[in-house]
Write an enzyme that holds these catalytic residues in place. Structure first.
Site, short mmCIF file in Angstrom:
data_model
loop_
_atom_site.label_atom_id
_atom_site.label_comp_id
_atom_site.label_asym_id
_atom_site.label_seq_id
_atom_site.Cartn_x
_atom_site.Cartn_y
_atom_site.Cartn_z
N TYR A 55 12.73 2.75 -2.40
CA TYR A 55 13.18 1.93 -1.28
C TYR A 55 12.27 0.70 -1.14
CZ TYR A 55 16.12 5.70 0.83
OH TYR A 55 17.08 6.64 1.11
N GLY A 56 11.03 0.86 -1.57
CA GLY A 56 10.00 -0.15 -1.27
C GLY A 56 10.23 -1.51 -1.88
N ASN A 87 7.40 5.44 4.75
CA ASN A 87 6.92 4.27 5.49
C ASN A 87 7.92 3.12 5.45
OD1 ASN A 87 3.83 4.74 6.22
ND2 ASN A 87 4.29 5.78 4.31
N THR A 88 8.49 2.89 4.26
CA THR A 88 9.42 1.77 4.11
C THR A 88 10.65 1.97 5.00
OG1 THR A 88 8.71 1.68 1.80
CG2 THR A 88 10.65 0.40 2.39
N GLU A 166 3.94 8.88 -9.36
CA GLU A 166 5.09 9.64 -9.88
C GLU A 166 4.83 10.13 -11.30
OE1 GLU A 166 8.97 9.02 -8.92
OE2 GLU A 166 8.18 9.35 -6.92
N CYS A 205 1.76 4.40 2.53
CA CYS A 205 2.88 4.75 1.66
C CYS A 205 2.70 6.22 1.32
CB CYS A 205 2.82 3.90 0.39
SG CYS A 205 4.01 4.44 -0.87
N THR A 206 3.82 6.94 1.30
CA THR A 206 3.76 8.39 1.09
C THR A 206 3.08 8.78 -0.22
OG1 THR A 206 5.96 8.19 0.15
CG2 THR A 206 5.81 8.91 2.44
N1 DGL Z 1 8.33 6.62 0.30
C1 DGL Z 1 8.06 5.21 0.15
C2 DGL Z 1 7.12 4.75 1.28
O1 DGL Z 1 6.43 5.53 1.91
C3 DGL Z 1 7.46 4.91 -1.20
C4 DGL Z 1 8.41 5.06 -2.35
C5 DGL Z 1 9.54 4.05 -2.36
O2 DGL Z 1 9.29 2.84 -2.50
O3 DGL Z 1 10.67 4.48 -2.22
O4 DGL Z 1 7.07 3.59 1.57
#
Ligand code: DGL
Length: 295
Positions: A55-56, A87-88, A166, A205-206
């Site tokens: 998503y980021g 977070n995103t 990852e 960020c996770t």
């Molecule tokens: N889970 C997303 C975050 O915490 C990081 C991975 C993504 O970009 O999807 O921002």
């Protein structure tokens, strides 16, 4: 007419529902991990939208659409509280998801992370690292400044940390090299010039908590690393108690996963989700079901 007995029996039925969490992929399991530790009596339904991750790097409207769909799927399955364990997605869509689901509490990870940072800093100089989307939205900066109006903040997107985590490249020369490439501008270079550096670094960020030791090595001593997971879990525990929705006892007592305590939904490739999930959760997923879903 709704009787008192009716209200209390619907409350006890709700109490038995799982807590829903979603993330773009497996990263949110760092939040799930903290929730399992702090809420050992609860069960969880976790959705990882792996088909559309990351998503980021996406635009805000796309993330909002994805996040609303993920939240909708969890609510449709039945959850008593919703955690946006990304977070995103929190930065882009928290108010939208709250408005779409007024009957349940929706908790994001940005406020708990900002709260942890403000508690940790002594100098008031805080660095925030996250995905491009989170940094662009400035949600952390706003949340920190609301609590600490004179805070000084350096915010930096570190998108490659996501693929690094990852791939399981969590420490060693590659991880430290990338961390130095991103972070020297905020820590090492100013320090060498005798300038002040932040005393607190928010892993916003996770994925980043997995790289904690490589990041800590690069930023050096005297910098406190904080993330949202622990605070998010504490806030959820408090909220459930206030709403009389906390379970007294449940299937999750004892740390290994037991059947029924966590159920997983993924939008792509169950074996990969399981493999990656184990890395992020730190224990085998095997006793739990992982179901493939479409959003
Ligand atoms: N889970 C997303 C975050 O915490 C990081 C991975 C993504 O970009 O999807 O921002």
């Amino acid at each position: 007419m709704i009787t008192t007995q009716g209200i209390s029996s619907s409350l006890s039925a709700r109490r038995e529902l799982p807590i829903g969490l979603f993330d773009s992929g497996v990263g949110g399991m760092t939040v799930l991990r903290a929730m399992r530790e702090q809420l050992p009596n609860e069960s969880f339904l976790y959705l990882g939208d792996t088909a559309r991750m990351p998503y980021g790097t996406k635009g805000v409207e796309t993330v909002q659409r994805y996040a609303l769909e993920a939240a909708g799927k969890l609510v449709e399955r039945g959850v008593k509280l919703l955690v946006i364990a990304c977070n995103t997605a929190t930065a882009a869509a928290l108010p939208l998801i709250q408005a779409a689901h007024p009957d349940i509490d929706v908790v994001g990870v940005v406020e708990p992370g900002a709260e942890a940072a403000c508690r940790a800093t002594k100098s008031g100089y805080i660095a925030v690292i996250a995905t491009s989307g989170t940094i662009r939205g400035r949600a952390y900066e706003e949340a920190i400044l609301r609590r600490m109006p004179d805070a000084r903040i350096s915010a930096l997107a570190c998108p490659l940390f996501v693929s690094m985590a990852e791939d399981g490249l969590l420490e060693g020369p590659l991880a430290e090299g990338l961390a130095a490439r991103y972070l020297d501008a905020i820590f090492r270079n100013p320090r060498e010039q005798g300038l002040e550096v932040p005393d607190t670094l928010v892993l916003a960020c996770t994925h980043f908590p997995l790289l904690r030791s490589a990041i800590a090595h690069v930023v050096g001593e005297g910098v406190t690393l904080v993330d949202s997971a622990g605070n998010t879990a504490r806030n959820v525990r408090r909220l459930l108690q206030e709403k009389h929705l906390a379970r007294g006892s449940g299937p999750n007592v004892g740390m290994p996963l037991c059947p029924g305590s966590v159920r997983f939904l993924t939008t792509d490739d169950v074996p990969r989700f399981t493999r990656m999930g184990e890395l992020f959760l730190g224990i085998p997923l095997a006793p739990c079901t992982v179901e493939l879903v479409t959003l």
